[in-house]
Enzyme design. Structure first.
Site, PDB file in Angstrom:
ATOM      1  N   LYS A 173       0.811  -1.220   0.000  1.00 16.90           N
ATOM      2  CA  LYS A 173       0.000   0.000   0.000  1.00 16.90           C
ATOM      3  C   LYS A 173       0.847   1.272   0.000  1.00 16.90           C
ATOM      4  O   LYS A 173       0.498   2.262  -0.643  1.00 16.90           O
ATOM      5  CB  LYS A 173      -0.961  -0.007   1.187  1.00 16.90           C
ATOM      6  CG  LYS A 173      -2.093  -1.017   1.057  1.00 16.90           C
ATOM      7  CD  LYS A 173      -3.072  -0.874   2.213  1.00 16.90           C
ATOM      8  CE  LYS A 173      -4.251  -1.808   2.061  1.00 16.90           C
ATOM      9  NZ  LYS A 173      -5.248  -1.626   3.141  1.00 16.90           N
TER      10      LYS A 173
ATOM     11  N   ALA B 158      -3.246   2.811  16.723  1.00 19.02           N
ATOM     12  CA  ALA B 158      -2.688   3.998  16.056  1.00 19.02           C
ATOM     13  C   ALA B 158      -1.823   3.588  14.873  1.00 19.02           C
ATOM     14  O   ALA B 158      -0.923   4.326  14.478  1.00 19.02           O
ATOM     15  CB  ALA B 158      -1.884   4.827  17.053  1.00 19.02           C
TER      16      ALA B 158
ATOM     17  N   THR C 164       1.279   2.555  22.994  1.00 13.73           N
ATOM     18  CA  THR C 164       2.323   3.564  22.865  1.00 13.73           C
ATOM     19  C   THR C 164       1.631   4.911  22.657  1.00 13.73           C
ATOM     20  O   THR C 164       1.165   5.226  21.563  1.00 13.73           O
ATOM     21  CB  THR C 164       3.254   3.257  21.672  1.00 13.73           C
ATOM     22  OG1 THR C 164       3.768   1.933  21.806  1.00 13.73           O
ATOM     23  CG2 THR C 164       4.408   4.247  21.610  1.00 13.73           C
TER      24      THR C 164
ATOM     25  N   LYS D 211       2.334   7.489  19.745  1.00 14.88           N
ATOM     26  CA  LYS D 211       1.776   7.218  18.412  1.00 14.88           C
ATOM     27  C   LYS D 211       0.350   7.750  18.317  1.00 14.88           C
ATOM     28  O   LYS D 211      -0.051   8.314  17.296  1.00 14.88           O
ATOM     29  CB  LYS D 211       1.807   5.718  18.117  1.00 14.88           C
ATOM     30  CG  LYS D 211       3.202   5.156  17.900  1.00 14.88           C
ATOM     31  CD  LYS D 211       3.142   3.683  17.513  1.00 14.88           C
ATOM     32  CE  LYS D 211       4.532   3.132  17.242  1.00 14.88           C
ATOM     33  NZ  LYS D 211       4.495   1.699  16.868  1.00 14.88           N
TER      34      LYS D 211
END
Length: 268
Positions: free
Chosen positions: A65, A128, A153, A156
């Site tokens: 992608k 995220a 995290t 992020k």
């Protein structure tokens, strides 16, 4: 006959050919849709060859992608924000146009197939990574009261929240009940449920897992244990394909009957 394909590696498992063939039959469109095994070293060359040989459109899946995004001459607004594309087509002047249909596919599944609304709702998005990045713009376009991104995290989540103009949080700091919770993490695939607090969900919360499987996902099992209702992402798979189909053919296929058919086949 117009030629379309999905490119990825691995690709043999892809449901895209059967989905687009179903759409074509139900909208009287004359096309052929196949799979293309992407080559890590020759991907860009494969895409160029496909269009040079008369191909009209490509879907792109993992792990290409980002590389497809870099090949595009023209990008949609939502593709620019996502930083990746899953749909390619050739413009009249030969330019490669790239779009991402995952987010609008998910929102269409939520609003049209399941009759839910995001407008004015307090929405929590778990994760995220790339999957979440690809859906935030269409979610925000529905004008929810707020969107909070939560991630193990936190940095992020904060980076994404800053880019999209929404909120970020750690799991520990979440407060209050959410109207809609969308799971965009890999938890349902990895078998490791995020550390979700019981206080963020109640019987009025509606939950959506972007993953899907024959069995109830871990996230949806957690939701049901707290009296909430929810669905998995099988409809997102179908609806993102429908959006690609519309971009290519300017015909919007009906999706709910195919979702029902695929669900029955999956559970048989």
């Amino acid at each position: 006959m117009d030629l379309y394909a999905v490119v990825g590696n691995p690709i043999a498992h892809s449901k895209s050919p059967s989905i687009h063939t179903y759409f074509a039959q139900n909208t009287q469109q004359d096309l052929h849709y196949s799979t293309l095994l992407g080559d890590e070293e020759r991907f860009e060359e494969q895409v160029t060859e496909f269009f040079k040989n008369g191909g009209k459109g490509l879907n792109v899946t993992m792990p290409f992608k980002g590389r497809a995004y870099d090949m595009c001459d023209v990008l949609s607004k939502r593709a620019k924000l996502a930083g990746a594309v899953n749909t390619l087509m050739i413009g009249r002047n030969g330019d490669i146009f790239g779009d991402t249909t995952d987010g609008v596919g998910m929102v269409n599944d939520i609003t049209k197939n399941h009759g839910q609304t995001l407008q004015g709702k307090r929405v929590l998005v778990i994760g995220a990574g790339g999957a979440v990045r690809g859906v935030l713009e269409p979610v925000l376009a529905e004008n929810p009261a707020s969107v909070t991104i939560v991630n193990r995290t936190v940095s992020k989540a904060e980076a994404l929240a800053e880019q999209y103009g929404c909120l970020a949080s750690s799991f520990e700091a979440l407060e209050g009940t959410f109207d809609v919770i969308i799971n965009g993490s890999a938890s349902s695939i990895s078998g490791r449920l995020p550390p979700l607090k019981d206080s963020i969900i109640d019987a009025n919360t509606w939950c959506y897992d972007m993953a899907y499987s024959k069995e109830r996902t871990l996230f949806l099992t957690w939701a049901e244990q707290h009296g909430a209702q929810g669905v998995d992402g099988l409809g997102m798979l179908v609806c993102q394909a429908a959006e690609s189909f519309y971009l290519w053919r300017q015909v919007r296929p009906e999706t709910s009957s195919l979702v029902t058919k695929m669900r029955q086949e999956m559970e048989a």
